[in-house]
Design an enzyme around this catalytic site. Structure first.
Site, PDB file in Angstrom:
ATOM      1  N   GLU A 175       0.842  -1.201   0.000  1.00  0.00           N
ATOM      2  CA  GLU A 175       0.000   0.000   0.000  1.00  0.00           C
ATOM      3  C   GLU A 175       0.877   1.250   0.000  1.00  0.00           C
ATOM      4  OE1 GLU A 175      -2.523   2.564   3.243  1.00  0.00           O
ATOM      5  OE2 GLU A 175      -2.023   0.479   3.676  1.00  0.00           O
ATOM      6  N   ASP A 213       0.682   3.834  -3.206  1.00  0.00           N
ATOM      7  CA  ASP A 213       0.286   5.228  -3.022  1.00  0.00           C
ATOM      8  C   ASP A 213       1.205   6.159  -3.807  1.00  0.00           C
ATOM      9  OD1 ASP A 213      -1.110   7.476  -1.566  1.00  0.00           O
ATOM     10  OD2 ASP A 213       0.898   7.740  -0.755  1.00  0.00           O
ATOM     11  N   GLU A 256      -4.565   0.477  -3.364  1.00  0.00           N
ATOM     12  CA  GLU A 256      -3.202   0.997  -3.486  1.00  0.00           C
ATOM     13  C   GLU A 256      -2.187  -0.137  -3.428  1.00  0.00           C
ATOM     14  OE1 GLU A 256      -3.629   5.516  -1.721  1.00  0.00           O
ATOM     15  OE2 GLU A 256      -2.996   3.931  -0.368  1.00  0.00           O
TER      16      GLU A 256
END
Length: 245
Positions: free
Chosen positions: A60, A64, A136
């Site tokens: 994640e 991002d 993400e």
């Protein structure tokens, strides 16, 4: 003596083919060479050892950054005449958790998340924060498995339709409330966190916003920022305004 041919076991096939046959392959537009990456991106912390190792958290973090880079590049090319400030507003609207959650729903990620039975019963597969985080993480996994081109293909597939829906730079509720308050000589709105509840991986925030001379308004969200936006929107509606005005 003829050499015996060994029939490949299911373990052999999984190692060779990875996640090529994963039901998400079509939605992601990619067949993973390293099945472990997709598995990690879809593993909730409730199924990981203590400390979260092996869950989607690390991917994640990477996803991002990949999402931000690609969206920034798309915006620069799509709106060559737009100022940095307007591009920033568009960027924030496109990379925020709410948009990632929407993409996760469109791609059908929720039903493939590995989580404990207790988390699933509590509605974890539909929880906004979990869906956004997994989205993400999947982007991070796509990047590691196939490079920037593969990650960009997925992002363009799900994010470009959202570009066309925002022909003018969107304004968020907090920004509109601040502009309205200052225009009326009321000073800056102040936000106070009233309560944080729920487990660390799926918290809920209660926030109150106050503007001089006006009754405070409350908002609830899966992140502090989302709760602040909800509170600002509530106050705006009370004053007969919306974030589009």
């Amino acid at each position: 003596m003829p050499r015996k041919t060994r029939t490949p076991s299911s373990k052999d096939k999984a190692g060779r083919d990875g996640a090529a046959a994963h039901p998400l392959s079509d939605a992601l537009g990619h067949e993973f060479k390293n099945a472990a990456l997709l598995s990690e991106a879809l593993t909730h912390m409730s199924m990981a050892p203590e400390g979260g190792q092996g869950s989607y958290e690390r991917l994640e973090f990477l996803g991002d950054r990949v999402l931000g880079l690609i969206i920034a590049d798309v915006l620069i090319k799509t709106y060559p005449q737009e100022r940095e400030g307007d591009l920033a507003v568009r960027f924030n609207a496109l990379v925020r958790a709410e948009t990632c959650e929407q993409v996760a729903q469109e791609a059908g990620l929720g039903k493939h998340i590995e989580m404990s039975s207790g988390e699933a019963r509590a509605g974890g597969r539909k929880h906004a924060t979990i869906l956004a985080d997994v989205c993400e993480a999947v982007i991070g996994a796509l990047y590691l498995d196939g490079g920037l081109e593969v990650a960009e293909r997925f992002i363009r597939r799900y994010w470009e339709p959202k570009l066309s829906l925002n022909l003018k730079p969107p304004r968020d509720s907090k920004t509109v409330l601040q502009e309205w308050a200052q225009a009326h000589g009321l000073g800056l709105p102040s936000y106070e966190l009233l309560k944080r509840k729920g487990p660390d991986h799926a918290p809920t925030f209660d926030v109150e916003v106050a503007v001089e001379g006006r009754k405070p308004a409350k908002g609830i969200g899966s992140s502090k920022r989302a709760a602040e936006q909800a509170a600002a929107e509530t106050l705006l509606k009370r004053e007969g305004l919306t974030s589009d005005e």
